[in-house]
Write an enzyme that holds these catalytic residues in place. Sequence first.
Site, PDB file in Angstrom:
ATOM      1  CG  HIS A  86      95.547  20.409  42.658  1.00  0.00           C
ATOM      2  ND1 HIS A  86      94.582  21.334  42.938  1.00  0.00           N
ATOM      3  CD2 HIS A  86      95.228  19.318  43.391  1.00  0.00           C
ATOM      4  CE1 HIS A  86      93.725  20.831  43.809  1.00  0.00           C
ATOM      5  NE2 HIS A  86      94.088  19.604  44.095  1.00  0.00           N
ATOM      6  CG  ASP A 222      93.854  24.214  41.133  1.00  0.00           C
ATOM      7  OD1 ASP A 222      94.116  23.457  40.180  1.00  0.00           O
ATOM      8  OD2 ASP A 222      94.170  23.949  42.308  1.00  0.00           O
ATOM      9  CB  SER A 648      90.900  18.612  44.468  1.00  0.00           C
ATOM     10  OG  SER A 648      91.442  19.447  45.429  1.00  0.00           O
TER      11      SER A 648
HETATM   12  N1  ARG Z   1      95.701  22.285  48.913  1.00  0.00           N
HETATM   13  C1  ARG Z   1      94.983  21.819  47.781  1.00  0.00           C
HETATM   14  C2  ARG Z   1      94.717  20.293  47.945  1.00  0.00           C
HETATM   15  O1  ARG Z   1      94.880  19.763  48.989  1.00  0.00           O
HETATM   16  C3  ARG Z   1      95.635  22.176  46.500  1.00  0.00           C
HETATM   17  C4  ARG Z   1      96.957  21.558  46.246  1.00  0.00           C
HETATM   18  C5  ARG Z   1      97.627  21.885  44.950  1.00  0.00           C
HETATM   19  N2  ARG Z   1      98.446  23.045  44.988  1.00  0.00           N
HETATM   20  C6  ARG Z   1      99.740  23.103  45.428  1.00  0.00           C
HETATM   21  N3  ARG Z   1     100.343  24.263  45.442  1.00  0.00           N
HETATM   22  N4  ARG Z   1     100.413  22.065  45.805  1.00  0.00           N
HETATM   23  O2  ARG Z   1      94.928  19.460  47.130  1.00  0.00           O
HETATM   24  N1  ASP Z   2      93.010  20.360  47.603  1.00  0.00           N
HETATM   25  C1  ASP Z   2      92.296  19.217  48.090  1.00  0.00           C
HETATM   26  C2  ASP Z   2      92.193  18.099  47.050  1.00  0.00           C
HETATM   27  O1  ASP Z   2      93.082  17.925  46.250  1.00  0.00           O
HETATM   28  C3  ASP Z   2      90.971  19.613  48.619  1.00  0.00           C
HETATM   29  C4  ASP Z   2      91.043  19.914  50.076  1.00  0.00           C
HETATM   30  O2  ASP Z   2      91.816  19.245  50.785  1.00  0.00           O
HETATM   31  O3  ASP Z   2      90.312  20.787  50.518  1.00  0.00           O
HETATM   32  O4  ASP Z   2      91.322  17.276  47.075  1.00  0.00           O
END
Ligand code: ARG
Ligand code: ASP
Length: 718
Positions: A86, A222, A648
Site C-alpha cells: 500500500h 502487504d 507502514s
Molecule cells: N490501515 C493500514 C494503514 O493505515 C493499511 C492501509 C492500506 N490498505 C487498505 N485496504 N486501504 O495504512
Molecule cells: N497502515 C499504517 C501506515 O500506512 C500504519 C498504521 O496506521 O498502523 O502507516
Amino acid sequence: MKHMKFLRLLLLFIVVQVQAQQGGMWIPSLLKGMNESEMKNLGMKISAEDIYSVNQSSLKDAVPHFDGGCTAEVISDKGLILTNHHCGYDNIQSHSTVEHDYLTNGFWAYKMEDELPNKDLFVTFIVRIEDVTAKVLEGTTGINSESDKQKKIQENINLLNKTLPKETWQENSIRTFFDGNQYILFVTETFRDVRLVGAPPSSIGKFGSDTDNWVWPRHTGDFSLFRIYADKDNKPAAYSKDNVPYKPKHFFPISLKGLKENDFTMVMGYPGRTQEYLPAIAVEQIVSTLNPAKVAIRDATLKVQNEFMRKDNAIKIQYASKNASIANSWKKWMGETKGLKKANAVGVKKQFEADFQQKVAAAGKQAEYGNLLIDFEKNYTEIQEYALARDIFSEIALRNTEILSLGYKLFQLEQIYNTKGEQSFNDRRNNLINGLGDFYKDFNPKVDEKVFEQLIAIYTAKYPKAFLPAEFENVNATNLASEVFNQSQLVSYDKIKELLTGDSKTVLEKLNKDRGFQVIKAMADSHLKKVAPKYDEINLRNIATQRTYMKAIMELSPKSARIFPDANSTLRVTYGKIKGYKPNDAVVYEPFTYLDGVMEKYIPGDYEFDVPKKLIDLYNAKDYGKYGVNGKMPVAFIATNHTTGGNSGSPALDAKGNLIGLNFDRVWEGTMSDIYYSPEICRNIMVDLRYVLFIVDKFAGAKNLIEEMKIIYPKERK
Ligand code: ARG
Ligand code: ASP
C-alpha cells in the site's frame, strides 16, 4: 526457602513492571539508560549503540523514510528496499493500464534493466541527530505575544537549517518535540532515483482489502520491493540510466529462524502524528463531534466510488489509490471512536487531570500551571464550531470532491494574482497545468458528479449555519450538480487548458464566470473569512497552553514515568513482545496467522477475497520451500509495538537486529492508540518475512532477488 520465595516475588514484580511499561515511540539517539535497560529486560541482545551511532554504521542507516509518508528498509548491499504494497501503491498504479495491469497481476523485475523508474518517488536517510533546543530558542525568552514568539522561532530554524554544518548533498531539518519544549536537528540524505522491483498481485498484497483493513486476524501479503540508485560516487542523483545501485552503510539480514509468543521485537520507522497528551475535553470533542462528521462525509463518498468501481474495470484502476486512502482513514476514525469510548479514555484523562491538579498544588506551582486545565476548557469550548466547520470544509472541498479540490487550486491562483501580481500568477499557472495531466488521467466526471451531489447535500445540512454562504441556503444539490457538471470547464482536460489560456485578466474573468469555480469560491471565501481567522486565533492559544501543559507534565512526573514525545514523522524506535490479545469477553486472539487462513477466507472471483491460482496450487502441494514450519506457511503476526500511520513498511526486528517482519497495520480494537495507548489491547500487525520470501521465491520465481539477500536459516531439524 524464604529466600526463594522472595526471589520469585521479585521476579514477578519485574515481569509486571516490564509488561506495564510498553508503548512509546522513542528517539533513536536517546535510548541509552531507561530504554536500553527495558529493551534488554525484554530480551534484546544488541545495544543502543548498535541501533544509533554517530561513529559507526548502525541500524538506523538501513531505515529510510519512503516517499515522505511511509517507511522502508534496506535488505541487500545493492540498495534493494522493502516496503508495503500500500506504500508503493501509487507507483504500481501509475505503471498500470488495462493491458498491463500490475495492480491486478503483480510485477516482477527478473533483471535490473527491467526495474521501473518512478517520477516523483524519493527516500530519505538520516545521517545524524542532534539536540538544538538552546539555539532555536535563542532570543525568544523576552517575547510575550505567542505569534511573535513563533515567528522568531521559525526565523531561527530557517537560519540554522541553512548555517549548521552539513555536506552539500545533505539537508538540515529541525523538528519540534514535546509540543515545542525541545528541538532536534536531523541531517538527511534524499535519493530520487528509486525504481519498482516487485509487487505481488493485489489478491496477495491487498488481500482482504477494506473489509480486513485495520483488523486482526489478518492474511495480507502487504509488501513491495524497490531499489535505490545513486551516482557513481554513491551520492544522491536525479534519475539517469547511468546511475548504479546504492551501496548502503547497513542492510538487514533476514532471519527465518522462527518466532514465538513473547519474543522481543522492535520496530523502527517514521510514525506521522499522535496526540497522546490531549486534555479530556479535546478527546471528548474528537469522539462526539469531529470524527462522526468526517466519517459521514467519507461514507457518502465511498458508497458512490465503490458502486462505480465494482461495475467498471477502468474506473476501478482510476480510483483504486484514491479510494483506498479515503477508506483507510474513514475506517480508522470509526475504530478510534469506538476504542476511545470502550477504554473510557475521557474518564481516564479526567482522573489524570485531577491528579495533575493536585501535583501542581503540592509543588507550589499554582501560579505557573494552575490555570492550564481551565484554559483548555475555555479554548476547546470556543473552538468547537470552528473546528467542525473547518473539518467539513476540508473533507468536502479539499479532499473528497475532486472538482472542488481542483477548483480550490484555481481559487488560490486568483489569490496569488491579487496578492503577488502577474509574474507569480504565471509561475503558478504553469505549475498547475503541468500537474493536470495526472489529475485527469484518473478523473471520471460521472463518479465525481455523484460525489459532488451527495456532499453538497451534507454541506448545506451540516455546515454551521452561521458560516454557510448565502447561495447555499436553499440550494438543491442534485440540480446544482447537474448544472456544474454540464457547464463548468473544470470537468475536462481540454476545456480547462482553454480556460487557463490568456493573460491573467482574461483568465480570471473566464474563471469567475465558470459555474464550478463560483461554487468553490463561495465555499472557500466563507471558510477563509468566517472560519479560519478565528480558528487560527484560538488554536494558537491552544498550542501555547499545550506546550506549557507538556512542560508541567514532564516536570511534575516521577523520574520513572515513561514520557515520550508525540510522533512527528521523525525516526523512532518502539519495542515490545509478540503477543495475542483478548478483544472481547470470551474471545482470545492468537498472535500468528497462516496460509490456511487465506484459504478459509477465499471467495473465488471476489473483489476482496479472491486468491491467485498459483498460490492455491502451492498451498495444495504444501510446496513452501524453506519458508514453511511444520507443514504450515506463516503469514502475519502481532506484537505490542506502539506504531501509527507512517510506520507502514517499518522493519520489525528480532533481539539481534535481524529482520523478521514488515509492519503494515494495527488491530481494530487498538486503533485509538494515537490518542490513548493501552498495552492490553493495542497491537501492531506485521507480515512475516517468511511469507514475503515465499511469495518472491516460490510464487514469483524471482530467485535473482533472493540471491541478493542475506538470509539466516534455521538449523536443520533432525
Ligand atoms: N490501515 C493500514 C494503514 O493505515 C493499511 C492501509 C492500506 N490498505 C487498505 N485496504 N486501504 O495504512
Ligand atoms: N497502515 C499504517 C501506515 O500506512 C500504519 C498504521 O496506521 O498502523 O502507516
